[in-house]
Each structure stands twice: as structure tokens, then as C-alpha cells.
Design an enzyme around this catalytic site. Structure first.
Site, PDB file in Angstrom:
ATOM      1  N   SER A   6       0.850  -1.199   0.000  1.00  0.00           N
ATOM      2  CA  SER A   6       0.000   0.000   0.000  1.00  0.00           C
ATOM      3  C   SER A   6       0.878   1.239   0.000  1.00  0.00           C
ATOM      4  CB  SER A   6      -0.869   0.031   1.256  1.00  0.00           C
ATOM      5  OG  SER A   6      -1.317   1.359   1.490  1.00  0.00           O
ATOM      6  N   HIS A  31      -1.554  -1.469  -3.894  1.00  0.00           N
ATOM      7  CA  HIS A  31      -2.800  -1.173  -3.171  1.00  0.00           C
ATOM      8  C   HIS A  31      -2.936   0.338  -2.980  1.00  0.00           C
ATOM      9  CE1 HIS A  31      -5.938  -2.323  -0.166  1.00  0.00           C
ATOM     10  NE2 HIS A  31      -5.495  -1.292   0.531  1.00  0.00           N
ATOM     11  N   ASP A  33      -5.047   3.313  -1.195  1.00  0.00           N
ATOM     12  CA  ASP A  33      -5.983   3.618  -0.108  1.00  0.00           C
ATOM     13  C   ASP A  33      -6.615   4.983  -0.327  1.00  0.00           C
ATOM     14  OD1 ASP A  33      -5.899   1.383   1.727  1.00  0.00           O
ATOM     15  OD2 ASP A  33      -3.777   1.863   1.936  1.00  0.00           O
ATOM     16  N   MET A  35      -9.200   7.751   0.894  1.00  0.00           N
ATOM     17  CA  MET A  35      -9.868   8.166   2.142  1.00  0.00           C
ATOM     18  C   MET A  35     -10.478   9.545   1.974  1.00  0.00           C
ATOM     19  SD  MET A  35      -6.906   7.061   4.807  1.00  0.00           S
ATOM     20  CE  MET A  35      -6.313   5.377   4.853  1.00  0.00           C
ATOM     21  N   HIS A  64      -8.819   0.543  -2.785  1.00  0.00           N
ATOM     22  CA  HIS A  64      -9.609   0.326  -1.562  1.00  0.00           C
ATOM     23  C   HIS A  64     -10.292   1.643  -1.200  1.00  0.00           C
ATOM     24  CE1 HIS A  64      -9.268  -0.561   3.070  1.00  0.00           C
ATOM     25  NE2 HIS A  64     -10.510  -0.569   2.650  1.00  0.00           N
ATOM     26  N   MET A  66     -12.236   3.897   0.991  1.00  0.00           N
ATOM     27  CA  MET A  66     -12.717   4.152   2.351  1.00  0.00           C
ATOM     28  C   MET A  66     -13.444   5.484   2.315  1.00  0.00           C
ATOM     29  SD  MET A  66      -9.308   2.804   4.251  1.00  0.00           S
ATOM     30  CE  MET A  66      -8.378   3.018   2.744  1.00  0.00           C
ATOM     31  N   MET A 135     -10.621  -6.130   7.268  1.00  0.00           N
ATOM     32  CA  MET A 135      -9.764  -5.110   7.886  1.00  0.00           C
ATOM     33  C   MET A 135      -9.250  -5.626   9.229  1.00  0.00           C
ATOM     34  SD  MET A 135      -9.455  -2.569   5.849  1.00  0.00           S
ATOM     35  CE  MET A 135      -8.404  -1.663   6.993  1.00  0.00           C
ATOM     36  N   GLY A 140      -8.054   4.047   8.246  1.00  0.00           N
ATOM     37  CA  GLY A 140      -7.800   5.491   8.345  1.00  0.00           C
ATOM     38  C   GLY A 140      -6.326   5.842   8.332  1.00  0.00           C
ATOM     39  N   PHE A 141      -5.512   4.981   8.882  1.00  0.00           N
ATOM     40  CA  PHE A 141      -4.097   5.319   9.013  1.00  0.00           C
ATOM     41  C   PHE A 141      -3.222   4.087   8.808  1.00  0.00           C
ATOM     42  CE2 PHE A 141      -6.671   8.027  11.682  1.00  0.00           C
ATOM     43  CZ  PHE A 141      -6.296   9.290  11.245  1.00  0.00           C
ATOM     44  N   GLY A 142      -2.029   4.312   8.293  1.00  0.00           N
ATOM     45  CA  GLY A 142      -1.036   3.257   8.256  1.00  0.00           C
ATOM     46  C   GLY A 142      -0.346   3.164   9.613  1.00  0.00           C
ATOM     47  N   GLY A 143       0.352   2.076   9.824  1.00  0.00           N
ATOM     48  CA  GLY A 143       1.193   1.964  11.016  1.00  0.00           C
ATOM     49  C   GLY A 143       0.478   1.601  12.302  1.00  0.00           C
ATOM     50  N   ASP A 169      -5.817  -6.440   5.580  1.00  0.00           N
ATOM     51  CA  ASP A 169      -5.253  -5.094   5.456  1.00  0.00           C
ATOM     52  C   ASP A 169      -5.164  -4.454   6.838  1.00  0.00           C
ATOM     53  OD1 ASP A 169      -4.534  -2.544   4.672  1.00  0.00           O
ATOM     54  OD2 ASP A 169      -6.344  -2.160   3.502  1.00  0.00           O
ATOM     55  N   GLY A 170      -3.917  -4.127   7.227  1.00  0.00           N
ATOM     56  CA  GLY A 170      -3.707  -3.418   8.478  1.00  0.00           C
ATOM     57  C   GLY A 170      -2.809  -4.178   9.436  1.00  0.00           C
ATOM     58  N   GLY A 171      -1.673  -3.559   9.747  1.00  0.00           N
ATOM     59  CA  GLY A 171      -0.788  -4.148  10.749  1.00  0.00           C
ATOM     60  C   GLY A 171      -0.078  -5.410  10.301  1.00  0.00           C
ATOM     61  N   GLY A 191       1.644  -2.011   4.227  1.00  0.00           N
ATOM     62  CA  GLY A 191       1.863  -0.582   4.045  1.00  0.00           C
ATOM     63  C   GLY A 191       3.177  -0.130   4.632  1.00  0.00           C
TER      64      GLY A 191
HETATM   65  C1  DX5 Z   1      -5.599   1.480   6.559  1.00  0.00           C
HETATM   66  C2  DX5 Z   1      -5.343   1.202   5.096  1.00  0.00           C
HETATM   67  C3  DX5 Z   1      -4.199   0.295   4.900  1.00  0.00           C
HETATM   68  C4  DX5 Z   1      -2.889   0.850   5.361  1.00  0.00           C
HETATM   69  C5  DX5 Z   1      -2.080  -0.320   5.830  1.00  0.00           C
HETATM   70  O1  DX5 Z   1      -6.712   2.247   6.700  1.00  0.00           O
HETATM   71  O2  DX5 Z   1      -6.471   0.621   4.475  1.00  0.00           O
HETATM   72  O3  DX5 Z   1      -4.102  -0.206   3.565  1.00  0.00           O
HETATM   73  O4  DX5 Z   1      -2.183   1.539   4.373  1.00  0.00           O
HETATM   74  O5  DX5 Z   1      -0.960   0.166   6.458  1.00  0.00           O
HETATM   75  P1  DX5 Z   1      -0.156  -0.712   7.511  1.00  0.00           P
HETATM   76  O6  DX5 Z   1       0.317  -1.937   6.761  1.00  0.00           O
HETATM   77  O7  DX5 Z   1       0.943   0.190   7.923  1.00  0.00           O
HETATM   78  O8  DX5 Z   1      -1.103  -1.065   8.604  1.00  0.00           O
HETATM   79 ZN    ZN Z   2      -6.223  -0.465   2.385  1.00  0.00          ZN
END
Ligand code: DX5
Ligand code: ZN
Length: 211
Positions: A6, A31, A33, A35, A64, A66, A135, A140-143, A169-171, A191
Site C-alpha cells: 500500500s 494497493h 488507499d 480516504m 480500496h 474508504m 480489515m 484510516g491510518f497506516g502503522g 489489510d492493516g498491521g 503498508g
Molecule cells: C488502513 C489502510 C491500509 C494501510 C495499511 O486504513 O487501508 O491499507 O495503508 O498500512 P499498515 O500496513 O501500515 O497497517
Molecule cells: Zn487499504
């Protein structure tokens, strides 16, 4: 097994180089994202940037959404040249119609659910979806940190439909990816673990080697 880095946490001043590095490292999809500051608290980018990204890679683009009322925007993303459009079940009143409209635009149709949304909300439309995105963080956020109970959801979904494309997707990192894989995931969005690394190509290879 598909690896979909991502770009949310990539360097947008050097996006082409970051994407090419992931591609060289063995990424299968990119990917995107999207938002809107309403469905999720953050704002990212829109179809214009997706179109620019389309020009710098031949890899399938996994979009994706959102965003609230995704039905208003799917045509613009299809026009930008993305292959997959995934919408959130929570963001539309007419999921059946929307999945059909995405396919009519010539794209693959994915459906995503947030951590707190039950699988029951999508079981009746599973045959309509080309992919289901579980999910594993609140979007909403990476990391953010991986939410462990999402693994149980993946296991139940895999048992329901053995041939389904299941994305997570996520973490996702080197520790959580094997857990997700063993639960039944076959598409991994990664991501910050890839794009915050010093060597993006090498880090992508590290993931390629463990799927
Ligand atoms: C979160 C996004 C993810 C995000 C993943 O809302 O949909 O795609 O970029 O980032 P990581 O892998 O850092 O959780
Ligand atoms: Zn995503």
C-alpha cells in the site's frame, strides 16, 4: 499468494521510485488507499493520482475505497485504470447493486468490512464479490497494530468458501503475516512495513520469501 504493498506511507515526492522498488522486490499488486475524511478520519488522494500511478507501473492496481457513497466515485476510478475496486459494506445502502456496477465498469469487485462488522453482513453476497477484504485495523491510518480477532473472522470466512480470494489489510508485518496466511488469507496488504523500510526492494523480497 499475492503481495499488495500500500502506497499510503510511501514518499509521495518520490512515488514512482518507491513503486518501482516494490515492483522489483516482487510485489504482485499495488494497493491504493482512498480516504475521504468522512468514512474515515483521514484524507488521502483521489482518481487523479490513481491515474498517474497507472502510468508508472503495469502491476494491477487494487483500489480500496474508504469513502462514503462510493457509488458516486467508482466510474472515476475505473476510468483511471484500476483493476480492483473494493468498497466497504458499511459505506453503501445497496451493496448488491454497487458490486454489479463495478463489474459493469469492467473492474473486479471487492467488498471490505471493518473489524467490528460481522461476517453476517456479507454472507448473502459472497458469490457476487471477486474478493473480500477483512480489515485488521480500524481503517484510516497506516502503522497501526494488528487486531488479533480478525484472524478468527478469516478462518470462518475461509471455511464458508474455500475458493474465495481473501485479503487482509492493516498491521501486517513479518510476525502477523504468517498468522494471517495460516488462517486462510491469500492476499496481503502491506503498508508501512514496506514503505517505511530503508530498502523497499529488499523488504518486499523479505515478504515474498515468507508467503
Ligand atoms: C488502513 C489502510 C491500509 C494501510 C495499511 O486504513 O487501508 O491499507 O495503508 O498500512 P499498515 O500496513 O501500515 O497497517
Ligand atoms: Zn487499504
Amino acid at each position: 499468494m499475492i503481495i499488495a504493498p500500500s502506497v499510503l506511507n510511501a514518499n509521495f515526492l518520490n512515488l514512482e521510485a518507491d513503486i518501482k522498488a516494490a515492483e522489483k522486490g516482487g510485489a504482485d499488486w499495488i494497493h491504493l488507499d482512498i480516504m475521504d475524511g468522512n468514512f474515515v478520519p483521514n484524507i488521502s488522494f483521489g482518481p487523479g493520482i490513481a491515474q498517474q500511478i497507472r502510468k508508472c507501473t503495469k502491476l494491477p492496481l487494487d483500489c480500496h475505497l474508504m469513502i462514503e457513497r462510493p457509488e458516486l466515485h467508482i466510474a472515476a476510478f475505473a476510468k483511471a485504470g484500476v483493476e480492483y475496486i473494493t468498497v466497504h459494506a458499511e459505506a453503501t445502502k445497496h451493496l448488491d447493486r454497487l458490486l454489479n456496477q463495478i463489474k459493469e465498469l469492467g473492474c473486479k469487485a471487492g467488498v471490505a468490512i471493518n473489524p467490528a462488522t460481522s461476517l453476517d453482513s456479507i454472507t448473502d453476497i459472497l458469490d457476487l464479490a471477486d474478493m473480500v477484504l477483512i480489515m485488521s485495523v480500524n481503517p484510516g491510518f497506516g502503522g497501526q497494530s494488528f487486531i488479533p480477532y480478525s484472524l478468527d473472522k478469516v478462518k470462518r470466512l475461509r471455511a464458508m468458501k474455500p475458493d474465495l480470494q481473501i485479503e487482509i489489510d492493516g498491521g501486517i508485518n513479518l510476525k502477523t503475516l504468517p498468522q494471517a496466511r495460516d488462517a486462510g488469507v491469500n492476499i496481503f496488504v502491506i503498508g508501512s512495513a514496506i514503505f517505511s523500510a530503508k530498502n523497499i526492494e529488499q523488504e518486499t523480497k523479505n515478504y515474498r520469501n515468507i508467503v
